[in-house]
Design a protein around this motif. Sequence first.
Motif, PDB file in Angstrom:
ATOM      1  N   GLU A  62       0.841  -1.186   0.000  1.00 26.56           N
ATOM      2  CA  GLU A  62       0.000   0.000   0.000  1.00 26.56           C
ATOM      3  C   GLU A  62       0.875   1.234   0.000  1.00 26.56           C
ATOM      4  O   GLU A  62       2.028   1.190   0.408  1.00 26.56           O
ATOM      5  CB  GLU A  62      -0.944   0.010   1.196  1.00 26.56           C
ATOM      6  CG  GLU A  62      -0.273   0.058   2.565  1.00 26.56           C
ATOM      7  CD  GLU A  62      -0.021   1.462   3.094  1.00 26.56           C
ATOM      8  OE1 GLU A  62      -0.645   2.425   2.598  1.00 26.56           O
ATOM      9  OE2 GLU A  62       0.820   1.604   3.972  1.00 26.56           O
ATOM     10  N   VAL A  75      -3.878   3.706  -1.537  1.00 23.46           N
ATOM     11  CA  VAL A  75      -4.021   2.679  -2.566  1.00 23.46           C
ATOM     12  C   VAL A  75      -3.347   1.414  -2.043  1.00 23.46           C
ATOM     13  O   VAL A  75      -2.186   1.450  -1.635  1.00 23.46           O
ATOM     14  CB  VAL A  75      -3.379   3.114  -3.906  1.00 23.46           C
ATOM     15  CG1 VAL A  75      -3.445   1.992  -4.921  1.00 23.46           C
ATOM     16  CG2 VAL A  75      -4.054   4.366  -4.432  1.00 23.46           C
ATOM     17  N   SER A  76      -4.087   0.324  -2.028  1.00 25.00           N
ATOM     18  CA  SER A  76      -3.498  -0.971  -1.693  1.00 25.00           C
ATOM     19  C   SER A  76      -3.451  -1.799  -2.977  1.00 25.00           C
ATOM     20  O   SER A  76      -4.234  -1.580  -3.900  1.00 25.00           O
ATOM     21  CB  SER A  76      -4.311  -1.676  -0.606  1.00 25.00           C
ATOM     22  OG  SER A  76      -5.637  -1.853  -1.023  1.00 25.00           O
ATOM     23  N   TYR A  77      -2.554  -2.751  -3.030  1.00 27.72           N
ATOM     24  CA  TYR A  77      -2.382  -3.524  -4.262  1.00 27.72           C
ATOM     25  C   TYR A  77      -1.820  -4.899  -3.966  1.00 27.72           C
ATOM     26  O   TYR A  77      -1.251  -5.150  -2.898  1.00 27.72           O
ATOM     27  CB  TYR A  77      -1.451  -2.792  -5.235  1.00 27.72           C
ATOM     28  CG  TYR A  77      -0.076  -2.537  -4.692  1.00 27.72           C
ATOM     29  CD1 TYR A  77       0.940  -3.476  -4.837  1.00 27.72           C
ATOM     30  CD2 TYR A  77       0.218  -1.362  -4.022  1.00 27.72           C
ATOM     31  CE1 TYR A  77       2.207  -3.247  -4.335  1.00 27.72           C
ATOM     32  CE2 TYR A  77       1.479  -1.119  -3.514  1.00 27.72           C
ATOM     33  CZ  TYR A  77       2.471  -2.062  -3.676  1.00 27.72           C
ATOM     34  OH  TYR A  77       3.721  -1.828  -3.157  1.00 27.72           O
ATOM     35  N   TYR A  84      -0.766  -6.745 -11.836  1.00 25.28           N
ATOM     36  CA  TYR A  84      -0.847  -5.737 -10.785  1.00 25.28           C
ATOM     37  C   TYR A  84      -2.318  -5.387 -10.568  1.00 25.28           C
ATOM     38  O   TYR A  84      -3.030  -5.064 -11.521  1.00 25.28           O
ATOM     39  CB  TYR A  84      -0.045  -4.504 -11.215  1.00 25.28           C
ATOM     40  CG  TYR A  84      -0.132  -3.324 -10.305  1.00 25.28           C
ATOM     41  CD1 TYR A  84       0.528  -3.311  -9.087  1.00 25.28           C
ATOM     42  CD2 TYR A  84      -0.857  -2.199 -10.678  1.00 25.28           C
ATOM     43  CE1 TYR A  84       0.463  -2.206  -8.258  1.00 25.28           C
ATOM     44  CE2 TYR A  84      -0.924  -1.084  -9.849  1.00 25.28           C
ATOM     45  CZ  TYR A  84      -0.258  -1.100  -8.634  1.00 25.28           C
ATOM     46  OH  TYR A  84      -0.334  -0.006  -7.820  1.00 25.28           O
ATOM     47  N   PRO A  86      -4.484  -2.899  -8.298  1.00 29.22           N
ATOM     48  CA  PRO A  86      -4.645  -1.839  -7.296  1.00 29.22           C
ATOM     49  C   PRO A  86      -6.101  -1.713  -6.846  1.00 29.22           C
ATOM     50  O   PRO A  86      -7.029  -2.053  -7.586  1.00 29.22           O
ATOM     51  CB  PRO A  86      -4.196  -0.589  -8.043  1.00 29.22           C
ATOM     52  CG  PRO A  86      -4.551  -0.874  -9.463  1.00 29.22           C
ATOM     53  CD  PRO A  86      -4.344  -2.354  -9.644  1.00 29.22           C
TER      54      PRO A  86
END
Length: 110
Positions: A62, A75-77, A84, A86
């Motif tokens: 994040e 933003v977390s991913y 990827y 997000p």
Amino acid sequence: MFQYLAIFLVIGACVASDDDAHAHVANQYKKEDGHGKFSYGFDITNGIGAGEAGDEHQVKGEYHFTSKEGKPVKVSYTADENGYHPQGDLLPTPPPTPEAILKALAYIDS
């Protein structure tokens, strides 16, 4: 004399409003186990920060900051063999698929 005081006040106001120029790292960490697993993170005094953990197959992380409008953004991913991914409230999202298209796709599948 008053002119010099006014100039110093203007310069002081400019310097005081520029928090990013005086930001420094408030917290940071980095860990590796020697077998491919890792984690790291940092926080800066101006509200910017990030963190990430994972291995050679999958990573989760994040990052966060404050927008110019003063809104907090986070933003977390995840990142893995599928790419990827997000997630966040301010990320753009595609419009919903029209009902006619969904019916056409269902017809094609049958």
